[in-house]
Design an enzyme around this catalytic site. Sequence first.
Site, mmCIF file in Angstrom:
data_model
loop_
_atom_site.group_PDB
_atom_site.id
_atom_site.type_symbol
_atom_site.label_atom_id
_atom_site.label_comp_id
_atom_site.label_asym_id
_atom_site.label_seq_id
_atom_site.Cartn_x
_atom_site.Cartn_y
_atom_site.Cartn_z
ATOM 1 N N HIS A 262 0.857 -1.195 0.000
ATOM 2 C CA HIS A 262 0.000 0.000 0.000
ATOM 3 C C HIS A 262 0.884 1.232 0.000
ATOM 4 C CE1 HIS A 262 -3.165 2.811 1.065
ATOM 5 N NE2 HIS A 262 -4.000 1.872 0.677
ATOM 6 N N ASP A 313 -8.133 -5.439 -0.066
ATOM 7 C CA ASP A 313 -8.591 -6.232 -1.209
ATOM 8 C C ASP A 313 -8.275 -7.718 -1.062
ATOM 9 O OD1 ASP A 313 -9.767 -4.187 -2.656
ATOM 10 O OD2 ASP A 313 -7.849 -3.528 -3.458
HETATM 11 N N1 CMC Z 1 3.941 -7.885 -4.484
HETATM 12 C C1 CMC Z 1 5.272 -7.942 -4.618
HETATM 13 N N2 CMC Z 1 6.064 -6.869 -4.438
HETATM 14 C C2 CMC Z 1 5.479 -5.723 -4.114
HETATM 15 C C3 CMC Z 1 4.097 -5.584 -3.972
HETATM 16 C C4 CMC Z 1 3.314 -6.731 -4.158
HETATM 17 N N3 CMC Z 1 1.992 -6.679 -4.026
HETATM 18 N N4 CMC Z 1 3.778 -4.316 -3.641
HETATM 19 C C5 CMC Z 1 4.931 -3.649 -3.587
HETATM 20 N N5 CMC Z 1 5.960 -4.492 -3.889
HETATM 21 C C6 CMC Z 1 7.374 -4.152 -3.906
HETATM 22 C C7 CMC Z 1 7.670 -3.305 -5.149
HETATM 23 O O1 CMC Z 1 8.017 -4.115 -6.241
HETATM 24 C C8 CMC Z 1 8.815 -2.477 -4.653
HETATM 25 O O2 CMC Z 1 9.979 -3.262 -4.666
HETATM 26 P P1 CMC Z 1 11.388 -2.628 -5.104
HETATM 27 O O3 CMC Z 1 11.675 -1.555 -4.101
HETATM 28 O O4 CMC Z 1 12.311 -3.791 -5.040
HETATM 29 O O5 CMC Z 1 11.169 -2.118 -6.497
HETATM 30 C C9 CMC Z 1 8.476 -2.221 -3.193
HETATM 31 O O6 CMC Z 1 7.636 -3.302 -2.792
HETATM 32 C C10 CMC Z 1 7.765 -0.890 -2.954
HETATM 33 O O7 CMC Z 1 6.562 -0.883 -3.709
HETATM 34 P P2 CMC Z 1 6.082 0.311 -4.642
HETATM 35 O O8 CMC Z 1 5.701 -0.244 -5.989
HETATM 36 O O9 CMC Z 1 7.053 1.438 -4.621
HETATM 37 O O10 CMC Z 1 4.782 0.777 -3.887
HETATM 38 P P3 CMC Z 1 3.740 1.837 -4.418
HETATM 39 O O11 CMC Z 1 3.381 2.663 -3.253
HETATM 40 O O12 CMC Z 1 4.218 2.530 -5.638
HETATM 41 O O13 CMC Z 1 2.506 0.917 -4.879
HETATM 42 C C11 CMC Z 1 0.721 -0.611 -4.669
HETATM 43 C C12 CMC Z 1 1.512 0.520 -3.997
HETATM 44 C C13 CMC Z 1 -0.502 -0.889 -3.825
HETATM 45 C C14 CMC Z 1 0.265 -0.147 -6.060
HETATM 46 C C15 CMC Z 1 1.623 -1.854 -4.774
HETATM 47 O O14 CMC Z 1 1.948 -2.292 -3.481
HETATM 48 C C16 CMC Z 1 0.965 -2.958 -5.571
HETATM 49 O O15 CMC Z 1 1.072 -2.989 -6.808
HETATM 50 N N6 CMC Z 1 0.224 -3.913 -4.891
HETATM 51 C C17 CMC Z 1 -0.519 -4.946 -5.578
HETATM 52 C C18 CMC Z 1 -1.844 -4.396 -6.079
HETATM 53 C C19 CMC Z 1 -2.816 -4.146 -4.953
HETATM 54 O O16 CMC Z 1 -2.979 -4.942 -4.058
HETATM 55 N N7 CMC Z 1 -3.522 -3.003 -5.019
HETATM 56 C C20 CMC Z 1 -4.502 -2.608 -4.029
HETATM 57 C C21 CMC Z 1 -4.085 -1.355 -3.353
HETATM 58 S S1 CMC Z 1 -4.908 -0.954 -1.827
HETATM 59 C C22 CMC Z 1 -6.585 -0.976 -1.976
HETATM 60 C C23 CMC Z 1 -7.115 -0.383 -3.199
HETATM 61 O O17 CMC Z 1 -6.806 0.736 -3.564
HETATM 62 O O18 CMC Z 1 -7.900 -1.064 -3.841
#
Ligand code: CMC
Length: 377
Positions: A262, A313
Amino acid sequence: MPDEKSYSPGLEGVVAGISSVSEVDPEKSMLIYRGYDVHELAERATYEEVVYLLLMGKLPNRKELSEFTGFIGHERHIPGDLMDMIQAYPDTAHPMDALRSAVSALGLYDKTTSDLSHNATVEKAMKLIAKIPTIIAASHRFRADLDVVDPDPRMTCAESFLHLLTGKKPDPLAVRALDVSLVLYAEHSFNASTFAARVTASTLSDYYSSIVSAIGTLKGPLHGGANEEAIKMMLEIGSPAKAEAWTLEALAKKRLIMGFGHRVYKKGDSRVPIMRKLGQELGEKLNQPQWHQMAQIIEEVMWREKKLPPNVDFPCGYVYYMLKLPIPLYTPIFAASRVAGWSAHIIEQYEHNRIMRPTNIYNGPKEVTFTPLEQRP
Ligand code: CMC
């Protein structure tokens, strides 16, 4: 000129507004709607009370609630022309696309669409909150070659949605579980879809256009689409015994584990404990403990390997699966709830408006010599 130092990719940490609708406290893993802890609301209030709270700024008394639910109950019907339009959508249409198009079309039928005043917007919001479940259910039943069910004005939002979907009087256990999820999904500060709604409203565009922006934004798998992806992942895993190896392998392949991570919560999503408990209780009552068991293992591996907690989710996916809700409807259901929060934010945006217009750093070519058309290679 703006420089790299002032740029935050994905707008992380950027304060984009002031709002009295809700607050996310990542340190305490806490979420409040207009001052009330969402845990208390999920336990003690209904979705209708929460919608009233978000739109009107206070919890309703008995009379106010009865008038409010009466109004919503009687507004569930949608125009016949719109019903025909929904029926004509291609069978291959994603339910979120069908919902987005139908909400857009609803704006055509509202003679007050261009009225952005407080009272007119509250009224539009109440009507849309009433109609969205009808649109989702009708679109689903058309695709399944089933007759559309007539809404019953006496039912609650959760009860009515299940009834419109199945044509049967729903089981109270399912009604309560769906109602809790609607309370939890109703609002979440400046998330992507709410921000999209506010950007559209900030141009003084109309309420329907703002909601259409929000629906299109919620659809993506990084936002609302994650609940569908989370259960698809669990179905792919198949059983708790395979969960650890599957998750480790997915992480090794740099696969995103849907329903985890998140932007704001780093210690845990405030809504997860409530949904997780609900998932466990439902699993026991319905004799399907495997989902909660599998979830526990995936959560443990994700924390151990990546320090990533689940977001709402993740448990919502398997709770909806146990309620036998069709998977393509999970994100539309999220929209049916979040429309309350979007509406509260649109109202707030209109009341304290300044157009949203950020800036960017240009990294394209400069001082390029113009070549006349006939000389271009
Ligand atoms: N699985 C594997 N790795 C992850 C995940 C995940 N679900 N989420 C984050 N990471 C890793 C990401 O690859 C990154 O690694 P690195 O630093 O090595 O590149 C690190 O954790 C930091 O993540 P980020 O991408 O910088 O985080 P963000 O704030 O840009 O994105 C997010 C947040 C929710 C989009 C992301 O965590 C994600 O894609 N999660 C999966 C999709 C998901 O569950 N979405 C629902 C969000 S919450 C409720 C809603 O809005 O519906």
